[in-house]
Design a protein around this motif. Structure first.
Motif, PDB file in Angstrom:
ATOM      1  N   ILE A  51       0.841  -1.195   0.000  1.00  0.00           N
ATOM      2  CA  ILE A  51       0.000   0.000   0.000  1.00  0.00           C
ATOM      3  C   ILE A  51       0.880   1.249   0.000  1.00  0.00           C
ATOM      4  CG2 ILE A  51      -1.638   1.319   1.390  1.00  0.00           C
ATOM      5  CD1 ILE A  51      -2.853  -1.395   2.194  1.00  0.00           C
ATOM      6  N   MET A  52       1.990   1.168   0.728  1.00  0.00           N
ATOM      7  CA  MET A  52       2.910   2.309   0.733  1.00  0.00           C
ATOM      8  C   MET A  52       3.489   2.549  -0.655  1.00  0.00           C
ATOM      9  SD  MET A  52       3.236   3.461   3.836  1.00  0.00           S
ATOM     10  CE  MET A  52       4.842   3.938   4.321  1.00  0.00           C
ATOM     11  N   MET A  53       3.811   1.439  -1.352  1.00  0.00           N
ATOM     12  CA  MET A  53       4.342   1.599  -2.710  1.00  0.00           C
ATOM     13  C   MET A  53       3.320   2.305  -3.587  1.00  0.00           C
ATOM     14  SD  MET A  53       6.040  -2.128  -3.122  1.00  0.00           S
ATOM     15  CE  MET A  53       6.051  -2.126  -4.902  1.00  0.00           C
ATOM     16  N   THR A  54       2.071   1.864  -3.457  1.00  0.00           N
ATOM     17  CA  THR A  54       1.011   2.518  -4.222  1.00  0.00           C
ATOM     18  C   THR A  54       0.919   3.988  -3.846  1.00  0.00           C
ATOM     19  OG1 THR A  54      -0.139   0.437  -3.926  1.00  0.00           O
ATOM     20  CG2 THR A  54      -1.367   2.210  -4.935  1.00  0.00           C
ATOM     21  N   ALA A  55       1.162   4.261  -2.574  1.00  0.00           N
ATOM     22  CA  ALA A  55       1.024   5.640  -2.114  1.00  0.00           C
ATOM     23  C   ALA A  55       2.132   6.519  -2.672  1.00  0.00           C
ATOM     24  CB  ALA A  55       1.030   5.677  -0.586  1.00  0.00           C
ATOM     25  N   TYR A  56       3.374   6.015  -2.675  1.00  0.00           N
ATOM     26  CA  TYR A  56       4.453   6.947  -3.041  1.00  0.00           C
ATOM     27  C   TYR A  56       4.782   6.975  -4.523  1.00  0.00           C
ATOM     28  CZ  TYR A  56       7.896   3.023  -2.473  1.00  0.00           C
ATOM     29  OH  TYR A  56       8.601   1.859  -2.554  1.00  0.00           O
ATOM     30  N   GLU A  57       4.410   5.919  -5.260  1.00  0.00           N
ATOM     31  CA  GLU A  57       4.870   5.884  -6.645  1.00  0.00           C
ATOM     32  C   GLU A  57       4.424   7.064  -7.511  1.00  0.00           C
ATOM     33  OE1 GLU A  57       5.712   1.899  -8.667  1.00  0.00           O
ATOM     34  OE2 GLU A  57       4.313   2.924  -9.984  1.00  0.00           O
ATOM     35  N   PRO A  58       3.157   7.488  -7.456  1.00  0.00           N
ATOM     36  CA  PRO A  58       2.781   8.615  -8.309  1.00  0.00           C
ATOM     37  C   PRO A  58       3.633   9.852  -8.060  1.00  0.00           C
ATOM     38  CG  PRO A  58       0.830   7.593  -7.373  1.00  0.00           C
ATOM     39  CD  PRO A  58       1.996   6.955  -6.707  1.00  0.00           C
ATOM     40  N   MET A  59       3.921  10.112  -6.794  1.00  0.00           N
ATOM     41  CA  MET A  59       4.696  11.322  -6.487  1.00  0.00           C
ATOM     42  C   MET A  59       6.118  11.203  -7.015  1.00  0.00           C
ATOM     43  SD  MET A  59       4.403  14.270  -5.215  1.00  0.00           S
ATOM     44  CE  MET A  59       5.761  15.249  -5.850  1.00  0.00           C
ATOM     45  N   VAL A  60       6.684   9.996  -6.957  1.00  0.00           N
ATOM     46  CA  VAL A  60       8.036   9.821  -7.488  1.00  0.00           C
ATOM     47  C   VAL A  60       8.051  10.128  -8.983  1.00  0.00           C
ATOM     48  CG1 VAL A  60       9.886   8.159  -7.886  1.00  0.00           C
ATOM     49  CG2 VAL A  60       8.647   8.129  -5.740  1.00  0.00           C
ATOM     50  N   ILE A  61       7.027   9.631  -9.680  1.00  0.00           N
ATOM     51  CA  ILE A  61       6.976   9.890 -11.129  1.00  0.00           C
ATOM     52  C   ILE A  61       6.787  11.374 -11.396  1.00  0.00           C
ATOM     53  CG2 ILE A  61       5.640   9.453 -13.223  1.00  0.00           C
ATOM     54  CD1 ILE A  61       5.177   6.637 -12.203  1.00  0.00           C
ATOM     55  N   LEU A  62       5.916  12.016 -10.602  1.00  0.00           N
ATOM     56  CA  LEU A  62       5.697  13.450 -10.804  1.00  0.00           C
ATOM     57  C   LEU A  62       6.984  14.231 -10.545  1.00  0.00           C
ATOM     58  CD1 LEU A  62       2.153  14.009  -9.271  1.00  0.00           C
ATOM     59  CD2 LEU A  62       2.816  13.818 -11.657  1.00  0.00           C
ATOM     60  N   THR A  63       7.781  13.770  -9.597  1.00  0.00           N
ATOM     61  CA  THR A  63       9.061  14.434  -9.333  1.00  0.00           C
ATOM     62  C   THR A  63       9.931  14.424 -10.592  1.00  0.00           C
ATOM     63  OG1 THR A  63       8.956  13.622  -7.076  1.00  0.00           O
ATOM     64  CG2 THR A  63      11.079  14.418  -7.839  1.00  0.00           C
ATOM     65  N   LEU A  64       9.963  13.264 -11.233  1.00  0.00           N
ATOM     66  CA  LEU A  64      10.790  13.165 -12.438  1.00  0.00           C
ATOM     67  C   LEU A  64      10.233  14.051 -13.547  1.00  0.00           C
ATOM     68  CD1 LEU A  64      11.539   9.370 -12.395  1.00  0.00           C
ATOM     69  CD2 LEU A  64      12.783  11.250 -11.372  1.00  0.00           C
ATOM     70  N   VAL A  65       8.899  14.111 -13.626  1.00  0.00           N
ATOM     71  CA  VAL A  65       8.299  15.000 -14.617  1.00  0.00           C
ATOM     72  C   VAL A  65       8.738  16.431 -14.343  1.00  0.00           C
ATOM     73  CG1 VAL A  65       6.152  15.862 -15.588  1.00  0.00           C
ATOM     74  CG2 VAL A  65       6.320  13.479 -14.899  1.00  0.00           C
ATOM     75  N   GLY A  66       8.740  16.800 -13.062  1.00  0.00           N
ATOM     76  CA  GLY A  66       9.187  18.144 -12.695  1.00  0.00           C
ATOM     77  C   GLY A  66      10.618  18.394 -13.136  1.00  0.00           C
ATOM     78  N   PHE A  67      11.505  17.436 -12.856  1.00  0.00           N
ATOM     79  CA  PHE A  67      12.902  17.576 -13.291  1.00  0.00           C
ATOM     80  C   PHE A  67      12.974  17.774 -14.797  1.00  0.00           C
ATOM     81  CE2 PHE A  67      14.504  14.974  -9.469  1.00  0.00           C
ATOM     82  CZ  PHE A  67      14.746  16.136  -8.766  1.00  0.00           C
TER      83      PHE A  67
END
Ligand code: SF4
Lengths: 634, 159, 289
Positions: free
Chosen positions: C123-139
């Protein structure tokens, strides 16, 4: 150049033969041979046309109009009779509408001849191979499955002859559909697949099957009507019935036909708001699900949309199609989290993945079409494998609930291994689906239009939940509550035909994962070059990384597993809070009562509630569909 | 100094004590006594623990649990019996349902006296147990080496 | 690939455990000081690791060790590929793979404690994965690249352009590092309700590998934090350090939350801070067009 016609006709002819053979063994042999022959023909066709792709064939077919009209009428009449018998007014009205359209259609299309009857390019080849090989393996699997199925379900009338017949004709219809460039011929085969799926979904003949079969029929007739109207409008305004001419008639002229055909594609691909038909179709015996989900039916829908992609690029219709796709993607993935029925999870994952393919087609840049290509390939192979394995497993466990698959690796080691491979290909990092997802993501990020953030965000959230429900299932499969338990206790009903077809698919899946750079280079790139005038290739470094990863993911666990099997290590018991346990984690509870550990997974129903998600998904997608036609008509 | 001496991880089990000693065990973790400065971590998981802190006189229902925890701990391991109860049954010694001492169930390495035992002496017991662990480790290594030596001449002879 | 990137990646392989161990050691010391304790020596994690590898533990089943070793290999490979200059967006999916292996190792034991820990980790993986991807989009929006070297060399104050993304990343970093309040699957602190949860059935070298993998992971995760501050040498040092101390502080002053709050809060943060931060980039791009 008669091979395409032979290819289309072969399964149908064998289907007719199977229909008249009463002896089970003989029929089984005939069906198996038919599956092998048609697969061989598909490969042969590939080899033969390979040097001359894209190949265009023009044929003068005498009395084509009459023949097609006759076919359409027979189908419509069949639907109408079934509707009257079961007192379904809606279906009857739709069938009548189908007749009317079929009858008035020729007024506009008569005199218009298709310039090119058959077009074979790399996309066609991909589809032909998928239908031939994956479809063929499902046919072989079905011979074993249906035998056990009838034994297990004596209440279902034994209609295996019809089953074999329709099954094979289904494949023939698919061949016709993907090969035809003449839209009228394509439409005819389109309706054939509608008919075949209707018969197969209703195979059990109980109330639920009937209801779901008619739901599928209604929606697919609707899609077929849209398709027919699209052709008529195209013929009337542009004077052509060629699929490949769509791009040349001008955006304004093409707008309405393209929107109609896109709608037909969305219906077949089970996109929102039409998704319920595919979810309902899982009442059918498992081979039917395997067929509908992998190589036929839904793939026809996305095939049509990818064919339309060059015309959809940058149009409002394309935009709406893409939005419907991403909506379906995320709704499917979300609902799958809350489901326990294995077939339903697979169905929802299909819906979700098709959504992604539809997004790719709707936006239609070369990079996304590249992704769509691989999504079709990997999804077909992996999904067929998964459905077949789930079906075989259910004979042993008597259940389709994934909770009952806990520890399958001990009870049904062969099936469990196949399931693990299938699931891995569906979502694990370096494998096929993920590569396409990643490519799609990169393409979305690179776009400047306002839908870019929408796509990026929804894809990010959707794939995160995808990881959740697949890993949960994987975890259940490999749970070893009792490492010393005897292996394969529930595998005795697993027939050789089933194992053979499934393991071939598993090998195919892994092969496809390892060789995808070659497929990209020799198949997809030329296709993009000829269809778009520009190619898309993966960055060299990324290819190396992915292939390395694939190899690592396959080799490392396998290697370590063999090592750890060799070492005769003493095993320690699982942690049970200090409670001593017996084999299978049975411990002494209060008052000396022995209890086995029972585990249940999370389903997060509160957050991923199916009715709510489906309702809103359908609502939004209906609005989107109306918008699509609104903008086109205005 | 052996690695195990510098990071003794603990598991704590209350085998029917009066809870007095257990409160003192927990007091060891407070800022006042700060067991972590010796590298101690209270894991609660036998598979990760090196030292077994046990309090209480061990009643009959505890026996399988005590044994199971002890068995799930990897070798080498040490047991610290805390308080009068864990030594002899203490004030409960006469009860009909107690074993009267941890040593009746599993081997004990260190006894910590007191009723209740003081946190200082508990910490002292843990440090002692860590030293014993280091010695056990050394002994194990020696035994293994000896076994290997014993094997190799035999193998040569076989050749 | 730029010349120095390979050296960076090799340095990560060799020095990663030392840096990661120190990150862990300092955080334990700081935590102790915050609580008014003396705390363990800073190199305590290395003692622990040495001890773990010196012990022998019988695995629960024959699947467990292979899965743990795979987890370790893929966790290390993730960082190596990031520093080596591969496409980070692709590598993030490999990171998920590493996490999946660990979750599967826990599932395979059949112990309820491990299984619930695995469920929660998932559940934690599900929770954090979108934000990790959005971080890369930001970069990508800032640097126009998915490669570590390019993003590091962008020469813009990334943190000022991506404050929301940074906030979101810190939020999910707490989850990824399993710090309180999101240490629900397994915890560094004593006595959690699942005992050791995800790692309940791991001991000795198996636990040592997981620990080592965590160290490697913390190195490249702070590497991602570094990317926000890379434009200025002083900020490049102070930024990650400040982040590090803030995370320790949060670890100490918060109580563990339930998985529901973890999931919903992470997604809300991803949508509000992450997406909210990205939208201006698209608006600007449209204006420029
Ligand atoms: S020794 Fe004393 S304080 Fe400790 S458990 Fe026994 S009675 Fe309680």
């Amino acid at each position: 150049m008669t091979l395409p016609i032979i290819l289309t006709a072969t399964p149908c002819v064998f289907g007719l033969i199977a229909l008249v053979i009463r002896d089970y063994r003989l029929r089984r042999a005939v069906v198996t041979i038919a599956a092998l022959i048609q697969a061989a023909l598909a490969v042969l066709l590939t080899i033969q046309v390979w040097p001359s792709l894209p190949l265009r064939i023009t044929m003068q077919i005498p009395h084509l109009d009459q023949f097609l009209l006759g076919g359409e009428l027979v189908l419509a009449a069949y639907f109408a009779i079934r509707a009257v018998r079961t007192k379904r007014l809606l279906t009857l009205l739709l069938a009548i509408a189908q007749v009317v359209v079929a009858l008035v259609g020729p007024t506009w299309t008569s005199g218009i001849e298709a310039q090119t009857t058959i077009v074979i390019d790399q996309l066609t080849i991909l589809m032909v191979l998928v239908i031939g090989i994956v479809g063929g393996l499902i046919v072989i699997y079905a011979t074993g499955y249906m035998h056990t199925f009838q034994e297990e379900h004596p209440e279902v009338r034994d209609r295996r002859r019809t089953f074999s017949f329709v099954f094979l004709v289904f494949l023939g219809g698919m061949y016709g559909l993907v090969l035809a460039n003449d839209l009228r011929i394509m439409l005819f085969f389109w309706e054939i697949t509608t008919w075949a799926s209707f018969v197969l979904i209703g195979y059990n003949e109980d109330k639920v099957s009937q209801k779901n079969a008619f739901l599928a029929l209604n929606l697919n007739i609707l899609g077929g009507l849209a398709f027919a109207i699209g052709i008529i409008v195209l013929a009337a305004t542009a004077g052509t019935v060629d699929m490949d001419k769509l791009g040349t008639v001008g955006a304004a002229v093409a707008a309405i036909p393209v929107a109609c055909m896109a709608l037909a594609g969305l219906v077949k691909a089970a996109q929102l708001p039409f998704t319920p038909w595919l979810l309902g179709a899982m009442v059918a015996p498992t081979p039917v699900s395997a067929l509908l989900h992998s190589s036929t039916m839904v793939k026809a829908g996305v095939f049509l949309l990818i064919r339309l992609a060059p015309v959809l690029v940058g149009t409002p219709t394309g935009l709406v199609v893409a939005l419907i796709g991403i909506l379906t993607f995320i709704v499917g993935a979300f609902i799958a989290v809350s489901r326990r029925n294995a077939k339903r999870i697979l169905a929802l994952s299909t819906v979700s993945n098709l959504g992604l393919i539809v997004v790719c087609a709707g936006i239609g840049t070369p990079q996304l079409i590249w992704a769509a290509f691989f999504l079709i390939l990997f999804h077909a192979v992996a999904k067929a494998l998964l459905f077949m394995a789930v079906g075989s497993s259910s004979f042993g466990t008597g259940s389709l609930d994934i909770e009952d698959m806990g520890g399958l690796i001990v009870k049904q080691p062969r099936i469990a291994l196949l399931l693990v491979i299938g699931i891995a290909v569906m979502f694990v990092a370096p494998f096929g689906m993920l590569i396409s997802k990643w490519t799609a993501m990169e393409a979305f990020i690179n776009m400047t239009s306002w839908i870019s953030p929408v796509m990026v965000v929804l894809l990010a959230f959707g794939s995160a939940t995808t990881v959740l429900f697949w890993t949960k299932w994987l975890g259940l499969l490999i749970r070893l509550s009792d490492p010393a338990a005897p292996r394969g206790l529930l595998e005795d009903k697993y027939s050789g035909a089933e194992f053979l077809s499934q393991s071939s698919l598993a090998i195919l899946a892994i092969l496809a994962c390892v060789t995808f750079p070659f497929i990209s280079h020799y198949v997809v790139s030329p296709f993009l070059l000829s269809a778009y005038g520009q190619a898309f290739t993966l960055d060299q470094g990324n290819v190396v990384v992915t292939v390395l990863m694939v190899v690592m993911t396959v080799v490392i666990p396998w290697l370590l597993l063999t090592i750890s099997r060799r070492g005769t290590k003493r095993l320690s018991g699982a942690y049970m809070s200090g409670r001593p346990t017996e084999a299978g984690l049975v411990f002494k509870g209060t008052a000396g009562v022995k209890k086995a550990v029972e585990l249940r997974s999370y389903y997060l129903v509160k957050y991923f509630d199916e009715p709510w998600l489906l309702r809103w998904g359908i609502f939004l997608s209906i609005i989107l569909t109306i918008t699509m036609f609104g903008t086109v008509l205005i | 100094m052996s690695a195990i001496e510098k990071s003794p991880w603990l598991i704590h089990y209350d085998a029917s004590s009066c809870n007095g000693c257990d409160i003192e065990v927990l007091a060891c973790l407070t800022p006042m006594y700060d067991a972590e400065r010796f590298g101690c971590i209270v894991t609660g998981d036998p598979k990760q623990a090196d030292i077994f802190l046990i309090t209480g006189s061990v009643n009959n229902l505890n026996i399988p649990v005590v044994k199971n925890i002890y068995e799930q701990m990897p070798e080498p391991k040490a047991v610290v019996a805390i308080g009068a109860c864990a030594y002899s049954g203490g004030v409960f010694a006469e009860c009909y349902n107690v074993q009267g001492g941890v040593a009746k169930v599993i081997p004990v390495d260190v006894y910590v006296p007191g009723c209740a035992a003081k946190p200082e002496s508990i910490l002292d017991g843990v440090v002692r147990a860590a030293q014993i662990l280091a010695e056990k480790k050394k002994a194990m290594r020696k035994a293994r080496r000896a076994a290997r030596h014993a094997e190799s001449p035999a193998q040569e002879a076989a050749k | 690939m730029k010349g120095y990137e390979l050296y960076l990646a090799i340095a990560y392989l060799v020095l990663g455990p030392f840096v990661g161990g120190l990150i862990d050691g300092v955080s334990r010391k700081v935590t102790a000081r915050l609580q008014g304790r003396v705390g363990p020596p800073i190199i305590q994690p290395f003692y622990d690791l040495r001890k773990l590898f010196s012990r022998k533990l019988d695995p629960v089943n024959s699947l467990q060790m292979p899965l743990v070793v795979s987890h370790f290999i893929f966790a290390v490979a993730t960082g190596f590929l990031i520093f080596e200059g591969s496409d980070i967006l692709l590598i993030i999916f490999v990171l998920t793979l590493a996490a999946i292996f660990l979750v599967l190792a826990a599932y395979s034991t059949g112990s309820p404690f491990s299984a619930i820990g695995a469920d929660r980790e998932l559940i934690m993986m599900t929770a954090y994965e979108p934000m990790v991807i959005l971080t890369l989009v930001g970069f990508f929006k800032v640097a126009g690249s998915f490669h570590f070297g390019d993003i590091a060399a962008v020469g813009k104050p990334t943190i000022l352009l991506l404050p929301g993304i940074f906030l979101g990343l810190v939020f999910v970093l707490i989850m990824k590092l399993r710090k309180s309040p999101f240490d629900i699957s397994t915890s560094h602190h004593a006595h959690q309700e699942l005992v050791k949860g995800l790692t309940a059935d791991l001991g000795g070298p198996a636990l040592g590998l997981v620990e080592l993998a965590d160290w490697y992971e913390s190195v490249y995760l702070y590497g991602l934090v570094f990317l926000f501050f890379s434009w200025n040498p002083i900020a490049a040092v102070l930024g990650p350090l400040a982040t590090y101390f803030i995370i320790i502080l949060i670890d100490n002053v918060t109580a563990r939350v339930k998985w529901e709050l973890a999931l919903t809060s992470a997604w809300i943060v991803a949508i509000v801070a992450g997406v909210g931060n990205l939208i201006p980039f698209y608006l600007i791009a449209r204006v420029v067009h």
